[in-house]
Design a protein around this motif. Sequence first.
Motif: not given
Length: 158
Positions: A131-157
Amino acid sequence: MKHIDKADGAGEEFLAFTLGREEYGVDILKVQEIRGYESVTQLANAPDYIKGVINLRGIIVPIIDLRIKFRQQNVSYDQYTVVIIVDLNDRTTGIVVDGVSDVLTLAAEQIKPTPHFSGELATDYIRGLGSVEQRMLILVDIEKLLNTEELAALEAVA
């Protein structure tokens, strides 16, 4: 807007971006660059939120549209659409968002824990709420948000 001097050891910096009406924050140390949306090379049989890949200075980079991943309606690509290039465990990935607003420094007391929801609502990718003044930010852990196994399979393709 209150910014805290990083030299005193307090606070973390987040890049603020929007998806629909919500504002999110990602650790600025994960961000390599911010680019405008450009055409991608599509990959067969990829989930709809994986738009394809781009060649970024000789590196093949998968592009994931977080708006589609988050089931946002009426997704459009225009001059305001932004791609944030992030580093995920030494893997370069692009995430498509509606826009980027600014970089914010949040002190520990400005970050609240993620509320617990019962049922099937997955919130493990949310680090907390900033929270900053009147703003609310959803803070994301980008590694957990994006499935790394799926990305690895994509890179293989690719």
